[in-house]
Design an enzyme around this catalytic site. Structure first.
Site, short mmCIF file in Angstrom:
data_model
loop_
_atom_site.label_atom_id
_atom_site.label_comp_id
_atom_site.label_asym_id
_atom_site.label_seq_id
_atom_site.Cartn_x
_atom_site.Cartn_y
_atom_site.Cartn_z
N SER A 1 4.91 -5.20 7.57
CA SER A 1 6.35 -5.33 7.80
C SER A 1 6.77 -4.85 9.17
CB SER A 1 7.11 -4.52 6.73
OG SER A 1 6.86 -3.14 6.89
N THR B 1 10.18 -2.38 6.87
CA THR B 1 10.63 -1.86 8.16
C THR B 1 10.25 -0.40 8.14
OG1 THR B 1 12.56 -3.32 8.26
CG2 THR B 1 12.76 -1.26 9.45
N THR C 1 10.63 -3.27 13.09
CA THR C 1 10.33 -4.19 11.98
C THR C 1 9.83 -5.55 12.47
OG1 THR C 1 11.28 -5.15 9.97
CG2 THR C 1 12.65 -5.22 11.92
N ARG D 1 15.84 -15.66 14.09
CA ARG D 1 16.67 -14.81 13.20
C ARG D 1 16.53 -13.33 13.61
NH1 ARG D 1 15.51 -10.26 9.58
NH2 ARG D 1 17.05 -10.28 7.93
N THR E 1 16.52 0.07 5.75
CA THR E 1 15.52 -0.96 5.48
C THR E 1 16.09 -1.84 4.35
OG1 THR E 1 14.34 0.32 3.78
CG2 THR E 1 13.58 0.58 6.05
N GLY E 2 15.57 -3.05 4.26
CA GLY E 2 16.03 -3.94 3.19
C GLY E 2 16.77 -5.14 3.74
N1 ASP Z 1 16.02 -4.89 7.42
C1 ASP Z 1 14.97 -5.73 7.89
C2 ASP Z 1 15.56 -7.05 8.30
O1 ASP Z 1 16.43 -7.54 7.62
C3 ASP Z 1 13.90 -6.01 6.91
C4 ASP Z 1 13.56 -4.90 5.98
O2 ASP Z 1 13.84 -3.76 6.22
O3 ASP Z 1 12.98 -5.14 4.94
O4 ASP Z 1 15.08 -7.62 9.24
#
Ligand code: ASP
Length: 356
Positions: A88, A206, A224, A234, A257-258
């Site tokens: 990630s 991330t 990330t 993106r 994160t997320g």
């Molecule tokens: N927040 C990150 C993103 O949307 C991905 C993640 O943390 O899972 O790029």
């Protein structure tokens, strides 16, 4: 938790730092100007997302040895950017829909209130270091795509293919499984069950890492490879100041994160730090921003059958007084902390539980 040999070696190196004599700070109020005089009395603390246990061990050791918290968190997240097993972040991250790894990262330095970030950066395995140079050597905050790559090259960063074999195979399986109506034949059923095929689900991940030193100075970093198989170009929340991370050196920090899109629509890290400024604890501030995200999530495709956000989102919050929390939209979830009690994983406070 079992550690592989490399991890164990890194752990032991970091652990020797954890045993060093450490200053102790009792609870200090955050907002009183008198606190600014209380340098040397803050409790060294580092927090991170769950994949950041080694990162915070290193960050904690470096800060204990007198390094600046920004140096410490960047050194910490660099371990994860370099780790091919973490799919990630950095080298080994899952690629975009064309099979190209594109990285986002940001850093923020509390004492100067300066920030730097890069987005959609290709071929450079340590975007957090490039983000730092954006902060330190330009009058800008965010560089993207080819401009970010040119900037990294100018600073001597070496280009390399960041796509590991494991990540390439996962991407290939994802591509082959997209549609029965294209020319890519769907892989046999047994292939779907094993190895890389388990990464077919759109996958996020991330590392966020934040720390405070004994002078009360706070810094943090978020880095990330973003949403796997994303549309090229993106950009998620991670490199956006106020979303993927935010620090106010008088108050504290927050990072995420997320699902980046949900965070971008609500600018959660800035909001959380402002709630802490108003007197909320890190945990309450984090849960409050998650509630805000939930109330702003209106599209049916993003909701479960009970109207709850059907995605993951987590925040990691650090208060000036050494208070901290990890919060998550969904249980169970954990995050990493290092302080004078050592380095460990702790449970996040969670807004929802699938079992309830
Ligand atoms: N927040 C990150 C993103 O949307 C991905 C993640 O943390 O899972 O790029």
């Amino acid at each position: 938790m079992s550690l592989n040999p490399i991890t164990r070696r890194r752990f032991l190196t970091a652990a020797s730092g954890l045993l060093a004599g450490l200053p102790f700070a009792s609870h200090l109020r955050v907002y009183s100007p008198a606190n600014r005089l209380a340098r040397g009395k803050y409790s060294i603390t580092a927090i991170a997302s769950r994949n950041g246990l080694e990162a915070i061990q290193l960050a904690y050791k470096l800060i204990s040895d007198g390094k600046d918290p920004l140096d410490a968190v960047i050194a910490g997240v660099t371990l994860v950017e370099d780790d091919p097993e973490d799919d990630s972040v950095g080298y080994g991250g899952l690629p975009n829909e064309d099979g190209v790894v594109e990285l986002d990262a940001a850093v923020m330095h509390g004492p100067s209130h300066k920030a730097g970030a890069v987005a959609a950066l290709r071929n450079i395995r340590n975007p957090s270091k490039v983000a730092r140079l954006v902060m330190e050597t330009t009058d800008h905050v965010l560089l993207v795509g080819k401009g970010a790559l040119r900037f990294a090259r100018a600073h001597g960063f070496k280009e390399q293919d960041l796509l590991t074999d494991k990540a390439r195979k996962a991407w290939l399986k994802w591509k082959q499984s997209l549609s029965p109506r294209d020319d890519w034949l769907t892989p046999p059923e047994e292939d779907q069950q094993t190895g890389a095929a388990s990464l077919l689900d759109r996958h996020t991940g991330t590392i966020h890492c934040a720390s405070i030193n004994s002078s009360g100075d706070i810094s943090c970093a978020t880095t990330t490879s973003g949403l796997s198989y994303k549309i090229p170009g993106r950009v998620g929340d991670s490199p956006i100041i106020g979303a993927g991370l935010y620090v106010d050196n008088d108050v504290g920090s927050c990072g995420s994160t997320g699902r980046g899109e949900a965070n971008l629509q609500n600018l959660c890290s800035f909001h959380a730090v402002e709630l802490m400024r108003g007197g909320m604890s890190p945990k309450d501030a984090g849960l409050e921003v998650l509630r805000r995200v939930a109330s702003h999530t209106r599209e049916e495709r993003l909701l479960d059958d009970r109207g709850r956000p059907d995605f993951g989102l987590k925040f990691y919050l650090l208060g000036k007084d050494g208070s901290y929390a990890g919060v998550s939209m969904w249980a169970p979830a954990r995050f990493a902390v290092a302080d004078r009690k050592g380095a460990r994983l702790e449970d996040c406070a969670c807004l929802y539980d699938r079992d309830n």
